[in-house]
Design an enzyme around this catalytic site. Sequence first.
Site, short mmCIF file in Angstrom:
data_model
loop_
_atom_site.label_atom_id
_atom_site.label_comp_id
_atom_site.label_asym_id
_atom_site.label_seq_id
_atom_site.Cartn_x
_atom_site.Cartn_y
_atom_site.Cartn_z
N HIS A 20 32.42 47.14 40.83
CA HIS A 20 33.47 47.57 39.90
C HIS A 20 34.59 47.89 40.59
CE1 HIS A 20 34.44 50.79 36.62
NE2 HIS A 20 35.41 50.92 37.63
N GLU A 21 34.60 48.80 41.93
CA GLU A 21 35.67 48.77 42.62
C GLU A 21 36.40 47.58 43.08
OE1 GLU A 21 37.13 51.82 42.30
OE2 GLU A 21 35.23 52.43 41.29
N HIS A 24 38.26 45.77 40.45
CA HIS A 24 39.59 46.67 40.28
C HIS A 24 40.86 46.03 41.25
CE1 HIS A 24 38.93 49.45 37.03
NE2 HIS A 24 38.11 50.03 37.97
#
Length: 204
Positions: A20-21, A24
């Site tokens: 997820h990170e 980003h």
Amino acid sequence: MDVLSLVYTAIALLSAIIPHEVAHGYAAYLLGDDTAKNDGRLSFNPINHIDPVGLLSMILLRFGWAKAVPINSNKFKNRRKGTLIVSLAGVTVNFIIGFIAAIIMVPVYMKNMSVTNLIQEIMWYNVMLGVFNLIPIPPLDGSKALASILPMDLEMFFYKYEKAFYLLLIALLFSGSISKFMGPIIINIINIFIDVGISLWNII
């Protein structure tokens, strides 16, 4: 929880938080912002991404978050469009991983309980993190995505009171309000993923 369950939970959490990170940060990098890259956030080292409060919340309440990726939206060619893409990148990756987990689980379900339990945890935490981050309350991704398509004054409102909204989010989270609201949504998405997985395996 026994030791094996804790191991499964740890693996599932990492499978949700880290991609997820990184998503980003990598999306921002592709759009011209190297802030996350320079901060080491394109790394798969979990230490670079874990937020202690968010991690504790995930373990206790099964809802939580990771440490925010530093983004400089002024480096995007189109600030608002870039913010929208970056905000949704992590959620998209979580749903993809959750969907893949559902497909894998179909043929192994109940045949190997250890594998089944692990895949269920991976599926749950990825879908949970994806859905949770779509809530339009700062500092969650949903608020940034929403702010990027709102008039400028409302966008600035979100960012101006972000810290206050953060406290509101924690209060709602630990009161159980978010859990009651999000739980059915998560279950419905998981059921859809599994139904699609069953259909795919039937075709194969």
